[in-house]
Design a protein around this motif. Sequence first.
Motif, PDB file in Angstrom:
ATOM      1  N   ARG A 191      30.479  53.239  33.962  1.00  0.00           N
ATOM      2  CA  ARG A 191      29.209  52.557  33.669  1.00  0.00           C
ATOM      3  C   ARG A 191      29.038  52.307  32.180  1.00  0.00           C
ATOM      4  NH1 ARG A 191      26.730  50.363  37.919  1.00  0.00           N
ATOM      5  NH2 ARG A 191      24.689  50.658  36.955  1.00  0.00           N
ATOM      6  N   THR A 192      29.942  52.838  31.361  1.00  0.00           N
ATOM      7  CA  THR A 192      29.796  52.704  29.907  1.00  0.00           C
ATOM      8  C   THR A 192      30.782  51.718  29.297  1.00  0.00           C
ATOM      9  OG1 THR A 192      31.354  54.498  29.376  1.00  0.00           O
ATOM     10  CG2 THR A 192      29.069  55.123  29.841  1.00  0.00           C
ATOM     11  N   VAL A 193      31.661  51.129  30.103  1.00  0.00           N
ATOM     12  CA  VAL A 193      32.724  50.297  29.538  1.00  0.00           C
ATOM     13  C   VAL A 193      32.398  48.803  29.692  1.00  0.00           C
ATOM     14  CG1 VAL A 193      34.405  52.081  30.116  1.00  0.00           C
ATOM     15  CG2 VAL A 193      34.081  50.148  31.675  1.00  0.00           C
ATOM     16  N   PRO A 194      32.917  47.971  28.790  1.00  0.00           N
ATOM     17  CA  PRO A 194      32.777  46.518  28.957  1.00  0.00           C
ATOM     18  C   PRO A 194      33.671  46.051  30.106  1.00  0.00           C
ATOM     19  CG  PRO A 194      34.210  46.994  27.105  1.00  0.00           C
ATOM     20  CD  PRO A 194      33.658  48.321  27.567  1.00  0.00           C
ATOM     21  N   TRP A 195      33.221  45.019  30.805  1.00  0.00           N
ATOM     22  CA  TRP A 195      34.008  44.604  31.967  1.00  0.00           C
ATOM     23  C   TRP A 195      33.892  43.108  32.218  1.00  0.00           C
ATOM     24  CZ3 TRP A 195      31.530  43.028  36.696  1.00  0.00           C
ATOM     25  CH2 TRP A 195      30.147  43.168  36.700  1.00  0.00           C
ATOM     26  N   ILE A 196      34.865  42.603  32.985  1.00  0.00           N
ATOM     27  CA  ILE A 196      34.934  41.198  33.378  1.00  0.00           C
ATOM     28  C   ILE A 196      34.682  41.116  34.882  1.00  0.00           C
ATOM     29  CG2 ILE A 196      36.334  39.101  33.435  1.00  0.00           C
ATOM     30  CD1 ILE A 196      35.783  40.105  30.621  1.00  0.00           C
ATOM     31  N   TRP A 198      32.948  38.308  38.279  1.00  0.00           N
ATOM     32  CA  TRP A 198      32.867  36.973  38.843  1.00  0.00           C
ATOM     33  C   TRP A 198      31.665  36.233  38.263  1.00  0.00           C
ATOM     34  CZ3 TRP A 198      36.572  35.049  42.101  1.00  0.00           C
ATOM     35  CH2 TRP A 198      37.504  35.977  42.568  1.00  0.00           C
ATOM     36  N   GLY A 199      31.736  34.909  38.288  1.00  0.00           N
ATOM     37  CA  GLY A 199      30.612  34.110  37.840  1.00  0.00           C
ATOM     38  C   GLY A 199      29.441  34.243  38.794  1.00  0.00           C
ATOM     39  N   GLU A 200      28.264  33.831  38.348  1.00  0.00           N
ATOM     40  CA  GLU A 200      27.049  33.988  39.141  1.00  0.00           C
ATOM     41  C   GLU A 200      27.137  33.285  40.493  1.00  0.00           C
ATOM     42  OE1 GLU A 200      23.715  32.679  36.913  1.00  0.00           O
ATOM     43  OE2 GLU A 200      23.816  34.314  35.441  1.00  0.00           O
ATOM     44  N   GLU A 201      27.888  32.167  40.559  1.00  0.00           N
ATOM     45  CA  GLU A 201      27.969  31.425  41.816  1.00  0.00           C
ATOM     46  C   GLU A 201      28.713  32.187  42.898  1.00  0.00           C
ATOM     47  OE1 GLU A 201      31.271  29.642  39.139  1.00  0.00           O
ATOM     48  OE2 GLU A 201      29.416  30.805  38.965  1.00  0.00           O
ATOM     49  N   PHE A 202      29.419  33.258  42.511  1.00  0.00           N
ATOM     50  CA  PHE A 202      30.164  34.058  43.479  1.00  0.00           C
ATOM     51  C   PHE A 202      29.584  35.460  43.629  1.00  0.00           C
ATOM     52  CE2 PHE A 202      33.284  31.052  41.617  1.00  0.00           C
ATOM     53  CZ  PHE A 202      33.514  30.294  42.740  1.00  0.00           C
ATOM     54  N   ALA A 203      28.318  35.610  43.277  1.00  0.00           N
ATOM     55  CA  ALA A 203      27.681  36.934  43.289  1.00  0.00           C
ATOM     56  C   ALA A 203      27.593  37.539  44.683  1.00  0.00           C
ATOM     57  CB  ALA A 203      26.284  36.839  42.674  1.00  0.00           C
ATOM     58  N   THR A 204      27.682  36.705  45.736  1.00  0.00           N
ATOM     59  CA  THR A 204      27.577  37.239  47.100  1.00  0.00           C
ATOM     60  C   THR A 204      28.902  37.773  47.637  1.00  0.00           C
ATOM     61  OG1 THR A 204      27.943  35.029  48.036  1.00  0.00           O
ATOM     62  CG2 THR A 204      25.659  35.696  47.638  1.00  0.00           C
ATOM     63  N   LEU A 205      30.005  37.531  46.934  1.00  0.00           N
ATOM     64  CA  LEU A 205      31.291  38.062  47.394  1.00  0.00           C
ATOM     65  C   LEU A 205      31.259  39.589  47.388  1.00  0.00           C
ATOM     66  CD1 LEU A 205      33.863  35.800  45.472  1.00  0.00           C
ATOM     67  CD2 LEU A 205      33.151  35.605  47.859  1.00  0.00           C
ATOM     68  N   ALA A 206      31.946  40.185  48.362  1.00  0.00           N
ATOM     69  CA  ALA A 206      31.964  41.650  48.441  1.00  0.00           C
ATOM     70  C   ALA A 206      32.527  42.269  47.172  1.00  0.00           C
ATOM     71  CB  ALA A 206      32.782  42.091  49.658  1.00  0.00           C
ATOM     72  N   ILE A 207      33.577  41.655  46.608  1.00  0.00           N
ATOM     73  CA  ILE A 207      34.182  42.216  45.403  1.00  0.00           C
ATOM     74  C   ILE A 207      33.224  42.105  44.220  1.00  0.00           C
ATOM     75  CG2 ILE A 207      35.363  40.022  44.969  1.00  0.00           C
ATOM     76  CD1 ILE A 207      36.431  43.572  43.886  1.00  0.00           C
ATOM     77  N   ALA A 208      32.432  41.026  44.165  1.00  0.00           N
ATOM     78  CA  ALA A 208      31.454  40.872  43.081  1.00  0.00           C
ATOM     79  C   ALA A 208      30.345  41.908  43.205  1.00  0.00           C
ATOM     80  CB  ALA A 208      30.879  39.466  43.100  1.00  0.00           C
ATOM     81  N   ALA A 224      34.325  34.859  35.609  1.00  0.00           N
ATOM     82  CA  ALA A 224      35.253  33.761  35.890  1.00  0.00           C
ATOM     83  C   ALA A 224      35.348  33.552  37.396  1.00  0.00           C
ATOM     84  CB  ALA A 224      36.634  34.053  35.305  1.00  0.00           C
ATOM     85  N   SER A 225      35.814  32.368  37.789  1.00  0.00           N
ATOM     86  CA  SER A 225      35.839  31.989  39.202  1.00  0.00           C
ATOM     87  C   SER A 225      37.141  32.340  39.900  1.00  0.00           C
ATOM     88  CB  SER A 225      35.586  30.483  39.348  1.00  0.00           C
ATOM     89  OG  SER A 225      36.605  29.747  38.673  1.00  0.00           O
ATOM     90  N   THR A 226      38.148  32.820  39.157  1.00  0.00           N
ATOM     91  CA  THR A 226      39.408  33.230  39.785  1.00  0.00           C
ATOM     92  C   THR A 226      39.849  34.576  39.220  1.00  0.00           C
ATOM     93  OG1 THR A 226      40.922  32.224  38.159  1.00  0.00           O
ATOM     94  CG2 THR A 226      40.099  30.801  39.955  1.00  0.00           C
ATOM     95  N   MET A 227      40.630  35.301  40.005  1.00  0.00           N
ATOM     96  CA  MET A 227      41.128  36.590  39.550  1.00  0.00           C
ATOM     97  C   MET A 227      42.103  36.422  38.387  1.00  0.00           C
ATOM     98  SD  MET A 227      41.137  39.841  39.668  1.00  0.00           S
ATOM     99  CE  MET A 227      40.008  40.010  41.040  1.00  0.00           C
ATOM    100  N   LEU A 233      41.084  37.117  30.683  1.00  0.00           N
ATOM    101  CA  LEU A 233      39.939  37.482  29.850  1.00  0.00           C
ATOM    102  C   LEU A 233      39.927  38.987  29.552  1.00  0.00           C
ATOM    103  CD1 LEU A 233      37.165  35.323  31.559  1.00  0.00           C
ATOM    104  CD2 LEU A 233      38.103  34.995  29.260  1.00  0.00           C
ATOM    105  N   ALA A 234      40.252  39.793  30.550  1.00  0.00           N
ATOM    106  CA  ALA A 234      40.263  41.247  30.352  1.00  0.00           C
ATOM    107  C   ALA A 234      41.261  41.637  29.265  1.00  0.00           C
ATOM    108  CB  ALA A 234      40.597  41.950  31.665  1.00  0.00           C
ATOM    109  N   LYS A 235      42.415  40.989  29.278  1.00  0.00           N
ATOM    110  CA  LYS A 235      43.444  41.304  28.273  1.00  0.00           C
ATOM    111  C   LYS A 235      43.019  40.836  26.884  1.00  0.00           C
ATOM    112  CE  LYS A 235      47.178  41.041  31.662  1.00  0.00           C
ATOM    113  NZ  LYS A 235      48.393  40.303  32.103  1.00  0.00           N
TER     114      LYS A 235
END
Length: 297
Positions: A191-196, A198-208, A224-227, A233-235
Amino acid sequence: MNDDLSKMTDPAWPDLQAFLAVARTGSLAAAAAHLGTSAPTLGRRIQALEDQLGLRLFTKGTAGYRLTEPGEQLLKSAEAVEQTVLAFIRHRDALTQDVAGTVRVAAPETIITHFLAPNLPELHTRFPRLSLAFTTGAALVNLPRREADIGIRIGQPGEDQLLARKIGEIAFRAYAPRVSSIVAKSKCDLRTVPWIGWGEEFATLAIARTAYEVFDPARQISGASTMQLQLSLAKQLGAALLAPDFVGRADPDLCEVLDITFLVQPLWLVSSAESRGSARAEAVIAWIVSSVRSLNH
């Protein structure tokens, strides 16, 4: 030949395809991308169709293209023509027993990259006259409308009329670049780390949704819209993300942040009943099942 028929200038099927695509997307750009053409070309086709019919089919506003009243009335007729044409194509494909031609596969980019692409030489060697056209993205393509012949989907198979077969499972875990300073000894640390994510349009995905539970939403620094884009971006930003375990294990630049599986999703292979009748589709289905078998090994 009947002279009246030979002189007919009624709309052709490509004209109706253009009309339907714009009506469904409300955008020339989105419709053009779907049809594999350019927005200016599609705009000229719509204009020519309106001139040919002598009717205004769309109005253009800040929200995009909207059907006029005549356009609304013609939409159902165009959809009926679409179903007739698609039925004809399916029947043709069912009669084709030669393993040749193009099969369109819609799948997540990570599945294509890690499991299908490496096995393409084997498929080409066995069926040299068979080719695959891949479509990727988080949004579902419509198989009943022939936007693709076969789909690979994570989580839910989709439309009820599709034939669905579970071909594996995908486990999602937390990863971060090896060069980053991210360390976690517990879920609370994440909960303390920066992270990447999904975009807001994919907020309903289980992974999001799971990512929002694992990490602090206030610390999300990009979406982002793709893994694949999330990994990049994470790198670049030295941030964590939830990724499929087969992706994290295969990437030497990533390390697992915490030894916990946060989400397991079924992997489905889906197709229409009509696609299952063609020899080329059956060949590709068998190849896909074989290619992703290592998911469970």
